[in-house]
Design a protein around this motif. Structure first.
Motif, PDB file in Angstrom:
ATOM      1  N   GLY A   1       0.763  -1.080   0.015  1.00 35.10           N
ATOM      2  CA  GLY A   1      -0.038  -0.005  -0.069  1.00 35.10           C
ATOM      3  C   GLY A   1       0.776   1.309   0.075  1.00 35.10           C
ATOM      4  N   LEU A   2       2.015   1.329   0.383  1.00 37.39           N
ATOM      5  CA  LEU A   2       2.943   2.351   0.328  1.00 37.39           C
ATOM      6  C   LEU A   2       3.752   2.583  -1.185  1.00 37.39           C
ATOM      7  N   GLU A   3       3.545   1.705  -1.992  1.00 31.10           N
ATOM      8  CA  GLU A   3       4.046   1.602  -3.389  1.00 31.10           C
ATOM      9  C   GLU A   3       4.171   3.036  -3.848  1.00 31.10           C
ATOM     10  N   GLY A   4       5.364   3.355  -4.202  1.00 30.44           N
ATOM     11  CA  GLY A   4       5.573   4.840  -4.910  1.00 30.44           C
ATOM     12  C   GLY A   4       5.699   5.964  -3.944  1.00 30.44           C
ATOM     13  N   GLU A   5       5.535   5.759  -2.475  1.00 27.88           N
ATOM     14  CA  GLU A   5       5.587   6.717  -1.606  1.00 27.88           C
ATOM     15  C   GLU A   5       6.956   7.116  -1.496  1.00 27.88           C
ATOM     16  N   ARG A   6       7.380   8.570  -1.230  1.00 29.13           N
ATOM     17  CA  ARG A   6       8.653   9.070  -0.731  1.00 29.13           C
ATOM     18  C   ARG A   6       9.054   8.261   0.355  1.00 29.13           C
ATOM     19  N   LEU A   7      10.354   7.981   0.483  1.00 30.33           N
ATOM     20  CA  LEU A   7      10.749   7.088   1.585  1.00 30.33           C
ATOM     21  C   LEU A   7      10.665   7.840   2.951  1.00 30.33           C
ATOM     22  N   ASP A   8      10.936   9.008   3.051  1.00 27.07           N
ATOM     23  CA  ASP A   8      10.671   9.770   4.313  1.00 27.07           C
ATOM     24  C   ASP A   8       9.367   9.629   4.784  1.00 27.07           C
ATOM     25  N   ALA A   9       8.311   9.851   3.789  1.00 29.60           N
ATOM     26  CA  ALA A   9       6.753   9.870   4.122  1.00 29.60           C
ATOM     27  C   ALA A   9       6.490   8.229   4.440  1.00 29.60           C
ATOM     28  N   ALA A  10       7.152   7.434   3.738  1.00 30.70           N
ATOM     29  CA  ALA A  10       6.700   5.915   4.185  1.00 30.70           C
ATOM     30  C   ALA A  10       7.174   5.827   5.586  1.00 30.70           C
ATOM     31  N   LEU A  11       8.352   6.160   6.090  1.00 27.62           N
ATOM     32  CA  LEU A  11       8.949   5.892   7.294  1.00 27.62           C
ATOM     33  C   LEU A  11       8.066   6.435   8.260  1.00 27.62           C
ATOM     34  N   ALA A  12       7.735   7.797   8.013  1.00 34.79           N
ATOM     35  CA  ALA A  12       6.913   8.590   8.805  1.00 34.79           C
ATOM     36  C   ALA A  12       5.645   7.732   9.164  1.00 34.79           C
ATOM     37  N   ARG A  13       4.917   7.249   8.078  1.00 31.60           N
ATOM     38  CA  ARG A  13       3.697   6.288   8.391  1.00 31.60           C
ATOM     39  C   ARG A  13       3.806   4.949   9.041  1.00 31.60           C
ATOM     40  N   LEU A  14       4.987   4.392   8.706  1.00 33.11           N
ATOM     41  CA  LEU A  14       5.165   3.036   9.162  1.00 33.11           C
ATOM     42  C   LEU A  14       5.629   3.148  10.632  1.00 33.11           C
ATOM     43  N   PHE A  15       6.323   4.076  11.134  1.00 30.53           N
ATOM     44  CA  PHE A  15       6.879   3.998  12.353  1.00 30.53           C
ATOM     45  C   PHE A  15       6.405   5.242  13.589  1.00 30.53           C
ATOM     46  N   GLY A  16       5.633   6.096  12.876  1.00 30.85           N
ATOM     47  CA  GLY A  16       4.955   7.061  13.689  1.00 30.85           C
ATOM     48  C   GLY A  16       5.928   8.106  13.646  1.00 30.85           C
ATOM     49  N   PHE A  17       6.934   8.448  12.953  1.00 33.84           N
ATOM     50  CA  PHE A  17       7.994   9.491  13.140  1.00 33.84           C
ATOM     51  C   PHE A  17       7.541  10.618  12.478  1.00 33.84           C
ATOM     52  N   SER A  18       8.139  11.733  12.796  1.00 33.05           N
ATOM     53  CA  SER A  18       7.800  12.985  11.887  1.00 33.05           C
ATOM     54  C   SER A  18       8.624  12.829  10.656  1.00 33.05           C
ATOM     55  N   ARG A  19       8.258  13.417   9.486  1.00 37.20           N
ATOM     56  CA  ARG A  19       9.038  13.315   8.261  1.00 37.20           C
ATOM     57  C   ARG A  19      10.332  14.052   8.519  1.00 37.20           C
ATOM     58  N   THR A  20      10.688  15.027   9.422  1.00 36.92           N
ATOM     59  CA  THR A  20      11.884  15.468   9.687  1.00 36.92           C
ATOM     60  C   THR A  20      12.707  14.572  10.404  1.00 36.92           C
ATOM     61  N   ARG A  21      12.330  13.737  11.307  1.00 37.99           N
ATOM     62  CA  ARG A  21      12.829  12.841  12.147  1.00 37.99           C
ATOM     63  C   ARG A  21      13.316  11.654  11.222  1.00 37.99           C
ATOM     64  N   ALA A  22      12.585  11.402  10.329  1.00 35.75           N
ATOM     65  CA  ALA A  22      12.618  10.198   9.150  1.00 35.75           C
ATOM     66  C   ALA A  22      13.849  10.866   8.372  1.00 35.75           C
ATOM     67  N   ALA A  23      13.806  11.951   7.993  1.00 34.71           N
ATOM     68  CA  ALA A  23      14.744  12.305   7.106  1.00 34.71           C
ATOM     69  C   ALA A  23      16.191  12.418   7.744  1.00 34.71           C
ATOM     70  N   GLU A  24      16.155  12.771   9.337  1.00 32.99           N
ATOM     71  CA  GLU A  24      17.412  12.529  10.071  1.00 32.99           C
ATOM     72  C   GLU A  24      17.924  11.349  10.000  1.00 32.99           C
ATOM     73  N   LEU A  25      17.201  10.407  10.106  1.00 32.68           N
ATOM     74  CA  LEU A  25      17.848   8.752  10.100  1.00 32.68           C
ATOM     75  C   LEU A  25      18.250   8.626   8.745  1.00 32.68           C
ATOM     76  N   ILE A  26      17.631   8.865   7.615  1.00 38.61           N
ATOM     77  CA  ILE A  26      18.151   8.587   6.392  1.00 38.61           C
ATOM     78  C   ILE A  26      19.492   9.048   6.246  1.00 38.61           C
ATOM     79  N   ALA A  27      19.604  10.390   6.570  1.00 40.41           N
ATOM     80  CA  ALA A  27      20.873  11.325   6.455  1.00 40.41           C
ATOM     81  C   ALA A  27      21.911  10.756   7.206  1.00 40.41           C
ATOM     82  N   SER A  28      21.666  10.133   8.403  1.00 40.74           N
ATOM     83  CA  SER A  28      22.628   9.706   9.286  1.00 40.74           C
ATOM     84  C   SER A  28      23.084   7.984   8.753  1.00 40.74           C
TER      85      SER A  28
END
Length: 309
Positions: A12-39
């Motif tokens: 159901g998340l096919e085609g979503e941006r990664l940061d948005a998908a992580l936010a939906r899966l784990f309850g992060f904010s997109r900012t937090r998701a982006a920080e995890l990706i960058a690190s």
């Protein structure tokens, strides 16, 4: 200890941006998701991705979530400019100045109401999380005005219930850009985090119920002074609702205010002040009310906008 979470991307998340998908899966904010990706804490099928990558259903995610930072502790030191309006064995009501947060939080290194009270020798309730003991409601760091803090445990319980049940009367004055149409009204629009994940809040379908009542006190050439009563108490509620009406608080650049007007009036933060706070006293049941004057920067700006009209 870091927490490693591994799972496939739901179809159901096919085609979503990664940061948005992580936010939906784990309850992060997109900012937090982006920080995890960058690190480098996120792998997709074993490879390091970019936050804007589109995810594929069935792709394998490995997400390493660092342990949460320890809760910050209030620094007990007097806060210049913070005055006590009223105090008894159960409550203390302060006039909060600009640049002071209600309580410590991750990333905030400035003064706090709790630290200021402790530093001046006041007792506060031990109820609530360690970093926000006694706090029953909050004002933004750059919003000034009346704020009550619980000193006794019974006051903490009673005031938390009163704010939740909306029996507290919270009134603000805001100088907003332009002229309201109608001159008085109600904004009933749900609020949640801004989809951008940049720390702002916004009117969002499916957000939390948010109700703001306003009345125009005075209209100037470029702005209007409003009396505002909050029925709910969402983060940045007045700022978000006024921005949604295209009448942001003067000086509130985060929510779309005109920087030229702010500079002309000498405003360096949102023109928003908690003028009064009224509630049933938690010990006596008596209705008590506290009012505050405008601080110097807002009073000066109001004089200037009047002179321009």
């Amino acid at each position: 200890m870091a927490d490693l979470r591994s799972l496939p991307v739901p179809e159901g998340l096919e085609g979503e941006r990664l940061d948005a998908a992580l936010a939906r899966l784990f309850g992060f904010s997109r900012t937090r998701a982006a920080e995890l990706i960058a690190s480098g804490d996120v792998l997709v099928d074993g490879a390091a991705p970019a936050k804007s990558d589109r995810v594929r259903g069935g792709a394998w995610l490995d997400v390493t979530v660092p342990p949460p930072p320890s809760a910050p502790v209030a620094v007990a030191e007097p806060v210049p400019g913070m005055t006590v309006l009223y105090e008894d064995d159960d409550i203390v009501v302060v006039n909060k100045p600009i640049g002071v947060a209600a309580h410590p939080s991750v990333g905030w290194t400035g003064p706090t109401v709790i630290g200021g009270l402790l530093g001046a020798g006041h007792r506060v309730s031990t109820s609530g999380a360690a970093e926000r003991q006694g706090i029953v409601h909050r004002l933004d760091a750059n919003t000034t005005g009346a704020m009550v803090v619980a000193k006794s445990e019974r006051a903490y319980t009673a005031l938390k219930r009163a704010f939740k049940e909306r029996t507290v009367e919270k009134r603000y004055h805001a100088l907003v850009q332009g002229h309201m149409d109608p001159l008085r009204g109600t904004v009933d629009a749900p609020i949640d985090r801004h989809p951008s994940g940049d720390g702002r809040w916004a009117v969002v379908a499916g957000g939390k119920d948010s109700v703001t009542h306003y009345d125009t006190l005075e209209a100037f050439r470029s702005a209007s002074l409003l009396d505002i009563r909050l029925e709910t108490g969402r983060t940045h509620q007045i700022r978000v609702h006024m921005s949604a009406l295209r009448h942001p608080c003067v000086g509130d650049l985060q929510y779309g205010a005109d920087p030229t007007l702010a500079a002309r009036l000498g405003v360096t933060r949102q023109w928003l002040h908690a003028v009064s706070l009224a509630f049933d006293h938690p010990a006596t049941g008596e209705w008590v009310s506290f009012t505050t004057d405008y601080p110097a920067d807002l009073a000066e700006a109001l004089d200037r906008v009047g002179d321009d009209s």
